[in-house]
Design a protein around this motif. Sequence first.
Motif, PDB file in Angstrom:
ATOM      1  N   UNK A   1     -84.033  36.380-100.025  1.00 41.53           N
ATOM      2  CA  UNK A   1     -85.410  36.003-100.351  1.00 41.53           C
ATOM      3  C   UNK A   1     -85.471  34.873-101.368  1.00 41.53           C
ATOM      4  N   UNK A   2     -84.307  34.317-101.718  1.00 42.73           N
ATOM      5  CA  UNK A   2     -84.285  33.227-102.694  1.00 42.73           C
ATOM      6  C   UNK A   2     -83.652  31.987-102.060  1.00 42.73           C
ATOM      7  N   UNK A   3     -84.100  30.809-102.499  1.00 40.72           N
ATOM      8  CA  UNK A   3     -83.470  29.573-102.045  1.00 40.72           C
ATOM      9  C   UNK A   3     -82.044  29.509-102.595  1.00 40.72           C
ATOM     10  N   UNK A   4     -81.269  28.557-102.076  1.00 41.50           N
ATOM     11  CA  UNK A   4     -79.904  28.369-102.576  1.00 41.50           C
ATOM     12  C   UNK A   4     -79.933  28.149-104.087  1.00 41.50           C
ATOM     13  N   UNK A   5     -80.869  27.290-104.533  1.00 39.79           N
ATOM     14  CA  UNK A   5     -80.958  26.994-105.966  1.00 39.79           C
ATOM     15  C   UNK A   5     -81.283  28.262-106.771  1.00 39.79           C
ATOM     16  N   UNK A   6     -82.247  29.040-106.283  1.00 37.76           N
ATOM     17  CA  UNK A   6     -82.648  30.257-106.995  1.00 37.76           C
ATOM     18  C   UNK A   6     -81.518  31.271-107.013  1.00 37.76           C
TER      19      UNK A   6
ATOM     20  N   UNK B   1     -83.138  28.299 -97.570  1.00 33.95           N
ATOM     21  CA  UNK B   1     -82.895  29.735 -97.675  1.00 33.95           C
ATOM     22  C   UNK B   1     -81.577  30.060 -96.978  1.00 33.95           C
ATOM     23  N   UNK B   2     -80.898  31.129 -97.401  1.00 33.17           N
ATOM     24  CA  UNK B   2     -79.593  31.468 -96.823  1.00 33.17           C
ATOM     25  C   UNK B   2     -79.603  31.532 -95.295  1.00 33.17           C
TER      26      UNK B   2
ATOM     27  N   UNK C   1     -85.079  42.389-109.326  1.00 30.67           N
ATOM     28  CA  UNK C   1     -84.926  40.996-108.917  1.00 30.67           C
ATOM     29  C   UNK C   1     -84.411  40.880-107.483  1.00 30.67           C
ATOM     30  N   UNK C   2     -83.567  41.821-107.069  1.00 33.25           N
ATOM     31  CA  UNK C   2     -82.889  41.665-105.780  1.00 33.25           C
ATOM     32  C   UNK C   2     -83.380  42.665-104.718  1.00 33.25           C
ATOM     33  N   UNK C   3     -83.418  43.944-105.059  1.00 35.81           N
ATOM     34  CA  UNK C   3     -83.673  44.959-104.015  1.00 35.81           C
ATOM     35  C   UNK C   3     -85.161  45.099-103.686  1.00 35.81           C
ATOM     36  N   UNK C   4     -86.003  45.303-104.722  1.00 33.56           N
ATOM     37  CA  UNK C   4     -87.426  45.555-104.456  1.00 33.56           C
ATOM     38  C   UNK C   4     -88.124  44.419-103.697  1.00 33.56           C
ATOM     39  N   UNK C   5     -87.888  43.149-104.074  1.00 31.86           N
ATOM     40  CA  UNK C   5     -88.577  42.096-103.317  1.00 31.86           C
ATOM     41  C   UNK C   5     -88.216  42.111-101.829  1.00 31.86           C
ATOM     42  N   UNK C   6     -86.960  42.423-101.526  1.00 29.76           N
ATOM     43  CA  UNK C   6     -86.558  42.495-100.119  1.00 29.76           C
ATOM     44  C   UNK C   6     -87.144  43.727 -99.442  1.00 29.76           C
ATOM     45  N   UNK C   7     -87.137  44.857-100.165  1.00 25.72           N
ATOM     46  CA  UNK C   7     -87.678  46.084 -99.600  1.00 25.72           C
ATOM     47  C   UNK C   7     -89.175  45.919 -99.332  1.00 25.72           C
ATOM     48  N   UNK C   8     -89.883  45.242-100.245  1.00 25.44           N
ATOM     49  CA  UNK C   8     -91.325  45.066-100.104  1.00 25.44           C
ATOM     50  C   UNK C   8     -91.645  44.329 -98.807  1.00 25.44           C
ATOM     51  N   UNK C   9     -90.891  43.259 -98.524  1.00 20.40           N
ATOM     52  CA  UNK C   9     -91.099  42.537 -97.280  1.00 20.40           C
ATOM     53  C   UNK C   9     -90.886  43.426 -96.074  1.00 20.40           C
ATOM     54  N   UNK C  10     -89.849  44.250 -96.162  1.00 22.18           N
ATOM     55  CA  UNK C  10     -89.498  45.084 -95.030  1.00 22.18           C
ATOM     56  C   UNK C  10     -90.546  46.165 -94.761  1.00 22.18           C
TER      57      UNK C  10
ATOM     58  N   UNK D   1     -73.150  29.143 -96.870  1.00 17.20           N
ATOM     59  CA  UNK D   1     -73.570  30.318 -97.650  1.00 17.20           C
ATOM     60  C   UNK D   1     -72.477  30.730 -98.633  1.00 17.20           C
ATOM     61  N   UNK D   2     -71.241  30.713 -98.164  1.00 16.39           N
ATOM     62  CA  UNK D   2     -70.162  31.138 -99.048  1.00 16.39           C
ATOM     63  C   UNK D   2     -69.972  30.151-100.197  1.00 16.39           C
ATOM     64  N   UNK D   3     -70.214  28.847 -99.928  1.00 12.53           N
ATOM     65  CA  UNK D   3     -70.109  27.870-101.023  1.00 12.53           C
ATOM     66  C   UNK D   3     -71.216  28.099-102.044  1.00 12.53           C
ATOM     67  N   UNK D   4     -72.428  28.442-101.557  1.00 11.20           N
ATOM     68  CA  UNK D   4     -73.512  28.779-102.497  1.00 11.20           C
ATOM     69  C   UNK D   4     -73.113  30.010-103.318  1.00 11.20           C
TER      70      UNK D   4
END
Lengths: 219, 255
Positions: free
Chosen positions: B103-108, B145-146, A136-145, B154-157
């Motif tokens: 890579x995620x919006x504040x909501x996500x 996005x952040x 959920x967190x690392x791979x999506x960011x790595x993929x972009x990079x 950002x810290x409040x999110x």
Amino acid sequence: MNLHWSVVWDNAGALARGTELTVLLTVLTMAFAVPGGILLALMRLSRSRLLSGASASFTELFRNLPLLLVIYAAYYVLPLALGVAFSPFATALIALGCNVSAYNGETFRAGIASIRKGQSEAALALGMSPWQAMRVVVLPQAARRVLPVLASTWVSLFKDTSLVSVISVGELAYTAMLIRSRTFRVLEMLTAMAVIYWSLGYPQAKLVDWLNRRFGVSE
Amino acid sequence: MTRQNDEPDAHVVLAYRDVHKQFGDFVALAGVSMEVRKTEVVCLIGPSGSGKSTLLRCTNGLESIDGGEITLDGQVLPRHGRGMRAVRQRMGMVFQNFELFPHMTALANVASGPLTVLRLPRGEAEARASALLAKVGLADKAASYPSNLSGGQQQRVAIARALAMQPEVMLFDEPTSALDPETIGEVLNVMKALAEEGMTMLVVTHEMSFARRVADHVVVFERGTIIEQGPPAQIFDAPLVPRTRDFLSHLGWEG
């Protein structure tokens, strides 16, 4: 010197089918080598010595052998080793897939390592499992990079598919060389090949440049 | 100084008993014992490298401990595996560098815990996330996005993201240290409001005025040990230990 360009037009259909096969080989190889690369990277980064060692061995083997040799080896050795005869096309896919997977594995490994530790810690702190944090967190960011790097591997691959002509896969290079040996129109066929490879490769290279500008530097 | 606590106290949320932690030769925690009670705000202060952040990271298992024990609601915390994940879900953590998922919006970001960990339906997770963004004053930034938010936003999110798991206790690791001075206030206000709602909070901070005004209990760290702890009035106005006074005067604290 007389050039007879009609040989190109007369064989346009065959060249088009060869080009089609070149594109198909590139697409299928990547479709195999992207998940393959991710798998190799995850194995390499895993805590298991066995998985990590297996991945490292695979990568170093295929990165450091000439692709031409791998293609020949796959053609002659695979049927003997496995007792199964693959079609030249399948053999080509296996050889290209192993080679490109090894490169993609290194690319993904660097991409995953470039995501700072705090990101997976934040995911773990929420209660995610290590795998969820990765997915959920690392791979999506790595993929972009790694997208720009993957794109340049793609362009290299597109040209390297010509090597599988040595095991008579009827892609563009093989088709062109076949027409050459039938008609003896060497310069015409080499020119046609160059024009086709270049005009398909150039837009791809430009796309890579654009991806580099778009994703290469930004965080 | 070890506080002996033989009788279990129903109001103790977190208890640390003789906690040790080493990084190679460096002793980060040399026998730390303290308690955090329900609805209490406990601030950890002291020079950098004194072990405050390490204690926080040991609390939710981002670091393992080498000795002693930490209990949550009277139960000794497991140190790895699924047990640790269950424990982490009961503690919210806020990091110095926010660590929002870029890579995620504040909501996500805020919905990510409920979605991935609790497996709530998307609608429910997002409704919870929206409510929390409104709570930290960022309802209008749900789709941002952040990278398009200020540090304070950002810290409040990030606080909202931690709250989305409905934790029993919130751990804050120097939440304002990476912020521009003008955005520190908005984050501290959110934390203050949270404290007033009765959230149990363990806060590593260099914001002495926040500790003075909001903390119920202040713990002073030096070289991996607690040199003094007590109510803010004691620590800031009449410290019992000279080194506490030295530390505070280094920061320019005028009592």
